[in-house]
Design a protein around this motif. Structure first.
Motif, mmCIF file in Angstrom:
data_model
loop_
_atom_site.group_PDB
_atom_site.id
_atom_site.type_symbol
_atom_site.label_atom_id
_atom_site.label_comp_id
_atom_site.label_asym_id
_atom_site.label_seq_id
_atom_site.Cartn_x
_atom_site.Cartn_y
_atom_site.Cartn_z
ATOM 1 N N GLY A 52 -0.825 139.011 77.272
ATOM 2 C CA GLY A 52 -2.269 139.108 77.376
ATOM 3 C C GLY A 52 -2.936 138.183 76.380
ATOM 4 N N LYS A 53 -4.235 138.406 76.190
ATOM 5 C CA LYS A 53 -5.014 137.606 75.233
ATOM 6 C C LYS A 53 -5.713 138.538 74.260
ATOM 7 N N LEU A 54 -5.774 138.104 73.011
ATOM 8 C CA LEU A 54 -6.434 138.893 71.992
ATOM 9 C C LEU A 54 -7.929 138.945 72.300
ATOM 10 N N TRP A 55 -8.463 140.124 72.501
ATOM 11 C CA TRP A 55 -9.849 140.326 72.911
ATOM 12 C C TRP A 55 -10.752 140.567 71.699
ATOM 13 N N SER A 56 -10.251 141.328 70.729
ATOM 14 C CA SER A 56 -10.973 141.611 69.493
ATOM 15 C C SER A 56 -9.979 142.176 68.489
ATOM 16 N N TYR A 57 -10.277 142.052 67.194
ATOM 17 C CA TYR A 57 -9.335 142.573 66.204
ATOM 18 C C TYR A 57 -9.997 142.727 64.837
ATOM 19 N N THR A 58 -9.294 143.411 63.965
ATOM 20 C CA THR A 58 -9.639 143.504 62.555
ATOM 21 C C THR A 58 -8.340 143.630 61.772
ATOM 22 N N ILE A 59 -8.431 143.476 60.480
ATOM 23 C CA ILE A 59 -7.268 143.643 59.616
ATOM 24 C C ILE A 59 -7.489 144.905 58.784
ATOM 25 N N ASP A 101 1.478 135.551 59.769
ATOM 26 C CA ASP A 101 0.324 135.315 58.907
ATOM 27 C C ASP A 101 -0.907 135.860 59.633
ATOM 28 N N LEU A 102 -1.405 136.994 59.189
ATOM 29 C CA LEU A 102 -2.537 137.637 59.866
ATOM 30 C C LEU A 102 -3.773 136.755 59.914
ATOM 31 N N SER A 103 -3.889 135.793 59.000
ATOM 32 C CA SER A 103 -5.068 134.923 59.001
ATOM 33 C C SER A 103 -5.062 133.949 60.174
ATOM 34 N N THR A 104 -3.957 133.843 60.907
ATOM 35 C CA THR A 104 -3.894 132.934 62.058
ATOM 36 C C THR A 104 -4.350 133.600 63.355
ATOM 37 N N LEU A 105 -4.623 134.902 63.338
ATOM 38 C CA LEU A 105 -5.084 135.582 64.551
ATOM 39 C C LEU A 105 -6.443 135.041 64.971
ATOM 40 N N LYS A 106 -6.601 134.793 66.270
ATOM 41 C CA LYS A 106 -7.851 134.260 66.823
ATOM 42 C C LYS A 106 -8.152 134.943 68.157
ATOM 43 N N ILE A 107 -9.409 135.261 68.373
ATOM 44 C CA ILE A 107 -9.804 135.830 69.660
ATOM 45 C C ILE A 107 -9.481 134.825 70.758
ATOM 46 N N GLY A 108 -8.905 135.330 71.850
ATOM 47 C CA GLY A 108 -8.504 134.486 72.971
ATOM 48 C C GLY A 108 -7.064 134.008 72.874
ATOM 49 N N GLN A 109 -6.419 134.262 71.749
ATOM 50 C CA GLN A 109 -5.050 133.817 71.517
ATOM 51 C C GLN A 109 -4.082 134.541 72.450
ATOM 52 N N PRO A 110 -3.136 133.818 73.066
ATOM 53 C CA PRO A 110 -2.113 134.460 73.895
ATOM 54 C C PRO A 110 -1.210 135.355 73.042
ATOM 55 N N MET A 111 -0.935 136.535 73.558
ATOM 56 C CA MET A 111 -0.145 137.540 72.844
ATOM 57 C C MET A 111 0.952 138.080 73.767
ATOM 58 N N HIS A 112 2.002 138.624 73.154
ATOM 59 C CA HIS A 112 3.059 139.293 73.919
ATOM 60 C C HIS A 112 3.421 140.617 73.258
ATOM 61 N N ILE A 113 3.916 141.521 74.080
ATOM 62 C CA ILE A 113 4.274 142.862 73.609
ATOM 63 C C ILE A 113 5.576 142.813 72.820
ATOM 64 N N THR A 114 5.679 143.700 71.861
ATOM 65 C CA THR A 114 6.894 143.878 71.081
ATOM 66 C C THR A 114 6.873 145.301 70.535
ATOM 67 N N THR A 115 7.784 145.613 69.656
ATOM 68 C CA THR A 115 7.784 146.897 68.972
ATOM 69 C C THR A 115 7.837 146.660 67.475
ATOM 70 N N GLU A 116 7.447 147.693 66.751
ATOM 71 C CA GLU A 116 7.457 147.612 65.296
ATOM 72 C C GLU A 116 7.825 148.986 64.742
#
Length: 140
Positions: A52-59, A101-116
Motif C-alpha cells: 500500500g501507500k503511507l496515507w498519514s503518520y506520526t512518530i 530511519d523513521l525520518s525517511t517516512l513520507k506520505i505517499g511512500q510505497p509500503m509493504h506488510i511485515t511483522t514485528e
C-alpha cells in the motif's frame, strides 16, 4: 517461540504476512479486523493486499501510558512510527510503522506488510503486524 498478539488478525510472518478482513456477504464492504462474535456469520474472510501507500503518520517519541505493554521502560524506550496505510481498492488500515530511519517516512511512500516483535512475555516474543517502506528488509 513467537506468538501473535491476537488470533484472526493476520497470518504469516515477515514477507508472508497477510491481514485478515471480512467482506460483508450482502454489501461487499470490507471490515478490518475480521469481525468476531455474533457479527462473524455475516462476513467471509479475505486476505488484504500486502502492499500500500503511507496515507498519514506520526512518530511516537515517548513511552505511552498504561495499558501500553510494549518493550522497554522510560529509560530504554525506542520511538516508533504509527500511521495509516492505504491498501488500494480495499481499506485504509492503522498500523505500526517500522523503518531503518523513521525520518525517511513520507506520505505517499510505497509500503509493504511485515511483522514485528513489539513485546515479550513468559513464552517469548509477541508479534504484531506492521508496515515498512518498500526496499527495506521485512522483519519477523
Amino acid at each position: 517461540m513467537a506468538r501473535k498478539v491476537a488470533e484472526g488478525l493476520f497470518h504469516g510472518e515477515g514477507d508472508s504476512t497477510r491481514l485478515l478482513a471480512g467482506r460483508h456477504r450482502e454489501t461487499g464492504r470490507l471490515r478490518f479486523p475480521l469481525p468476531t462474535g455474533p457479527d462473524r456469520e455475516y462476513y467471509d474472510e479475505v486476505e488484504l493486499s500486502p502492499r500500500g501507500k503511507l496515507w498519514s503518520y506520526t512518530i511516537q517519541r515517548f513511552r505511552p501510558k498504561t495499558p501500553f505493554n510494549g518493550r522497554g521502560d522510560d529509560a530504554d524506550f525506542k520511538p516508533y512510527g504509527v500511521g495509516y496505510v492505504e491498501l488500494p481498492g480495499e481499506l485504509i488500515v492503522e498500523s505500526r510503522l517500522v523503518a531503518n530511519d523513521l525520518s525517511t517516512l513520507k506520505i505517499g511512500q510505497p509500503m509493504h506488510i511485515t511483522t514485528e516483535a513489539y513485546r515479550d512475555d513468559e513464552n517469548g516474543p509477541v508479534l504484531t503486524y506492521a508496515f515498512a517502506p518498500d526496499g527495506e528488509e521485512s522483519r519477523a
